[in-house]
Each structure stands twice: as C-alpha cells, then as structure tokens.
Motif scaffolding. Structure first.
Motif, PDB file in Angstrom:
ATOM      1  N   VAL A 119       0.877  -1.171   0.000  1.00  0.00           N
ATOM      2  CA  VAL A 119       0.000   0.000   0.000  1.00  0.00           C
ATOM      3  C   VAL A 119       0.915   1.222   0.000  1.00  0.00           C
ATOM      4  N   ALA A 120       0.346   2.402   0.037  1.00  0.00           N
ATOM      5  CA  ALA A 120       1.151   3.617   0.048  1.00  0.00           C
ATOM      6  C   ALA A 120       1.843   3.786   1.393  1.00  0.00           C
ATOM      7  N   LYS A 121       3.115   4.204   1.346  1.00  0.00           N
ATOM      8  CA  LYS A 121       3.836   4.554   2.573  1.00  0.00           C
ATOM      9  C   LYS A 121       3.295   5.879   3.104  1.00  0.00           C
ATOM     10  N   ALA A 122       3.457   6.094   4.395  1.00  0.00           N
ATOM     11  CA  ALA A 122       3.043   7.361   5.007  1.00  0.00           C
ATOM     12  C   ALA A 122       4.031   7.727   6.116  1.00  0.00           C
ATOM     13  N   PRO A 123       5.301   7.947   5.764  1.00  0.00           N
ATOM     14  CA  PRO A 123       6.286   8.239   6.813  1.00  0.00           C
ATOM     15  C   PRO A 123       6.000   9.560   7.517  1.00  0.00           C
TER      16      PRO A 123
END
Length: 164
Positions: A119-123
């Motif tokens: 899925v999309a990263k969200a750092p």
C-alpha cells in the motif's frame, strides 16, 4: 530530572546491596513495537534509516513507540504501513523484550507478519526510510556478524528463522 513525550529520567534514592545508601538513574522510554515482515519466499522487509542517537544508518525491522491510549497491535499495524507501505493478513505476536535491563525501561513487543500486501507509505516528517528486502538467511548472518545491531530486530530475526 527530565521528562518529554518520549522519555522520562528519574533519580531514585536506594539502598545498595552492600547496605550503603546510593542513587540509581532510571530512564523510562515510551513502550514500543518491532514488526518483522516476511513474505512467502522468506524475504524480509527491513528499514534503512539514519538514527541520530547512534550516528549512523541502521538496518531494522519496523519499529515505533506506542502512543498513549493506543493498542500495541494498532501501533504495529500503523508503523508497518507508515514505514514500509505494507499491510499483513497474518500477525503473530512473538514476545516482549527488554532491550536494556540496568537503567532503561523500554519494553518492546515483537511481531512476525506474513501474507503481505503493498500500500502507500506514510512516513512521519522526521523519517527518511529506505526499504531493504533480503532473504531471511542473509538477515541471520548480518545479525551474527553484528551488522544488524538493533536488539529487538535481532531477536525477531532469530525467532523468525526458527518459525518460518
């Protein structure tokens, strides 16, 4: 003597084992999680990131602090998505480790996760994380050689090698 959202330092007055009075410093850190992601080919997904405290890049499983009122399992799921952009269907709690036992209180819950989906990263704004993927057997060798030194990650890798 010191408190912030991540750490509390206290100075206790104690009676030493020899009977004399003394002092003991206790550093209480936010409790944490460490999540080792392994796919069906025994490939491990690690983070590579510069850590100011040790002054170098460290290769680690996903790790993070449990926010006040947050369930540790939710923390683990959130950190896995934020740092590696992964969601796991199979979650296995491995153990809780105490990375330090003399003056630091920092219990860390270890998880092994499998059946991974990207899925999309969200750092977070403070994180510049690279994903490193390698065979579990290579991770074990890096632990043995001291090239992976983050204690919770080392324990999780060695446990996963027995399980997977």
């Amino acid at each position: 003597p010191y408190t912030d959202p991540f750490v509390q330092v206290r100075l206790d007055q104690v009676i030493r084992p020899d009977g004399d009075p003394g002092q003991h410093v206790v550093v209480a850190m936010k409790h944490g999680v460490c999540v080792l992601a392994v796919d069906d080919r025994r490939q491990v997904y690690l983070t590579s990131e510069f850590h100011y405290g040790v002054g170098r890049v460290s290769l680690e499983a996903v790790s993070g602090g449990i926010e006040p009122g947050e369930d540790p399992d939710e923390t683990a799921q959130r950190e896995l998505q934020e740092e590696l952009g992964l969601v796991a269907q199979n979650w296995q709690f491995l153990s809780t480790v105490d990375p330090f036992t003399t003056i630091v209180v920092s219990p860390t819950r270890l998880y092994l996760v499998r059946d991974l989906t990207s899925v999309a990263k969200a750092p977070e704004g403070t994180e510049q994380i690279e994903t490193v993927v390698m065979p579990l057997a290579e991770c074990v060798q890096l632990v043995i050689k001291g090239e992976i030194s983050h204690a919770p990650t080392c324990v999780a890798i060695l446990m996963a090698d027995r399980i997977c």
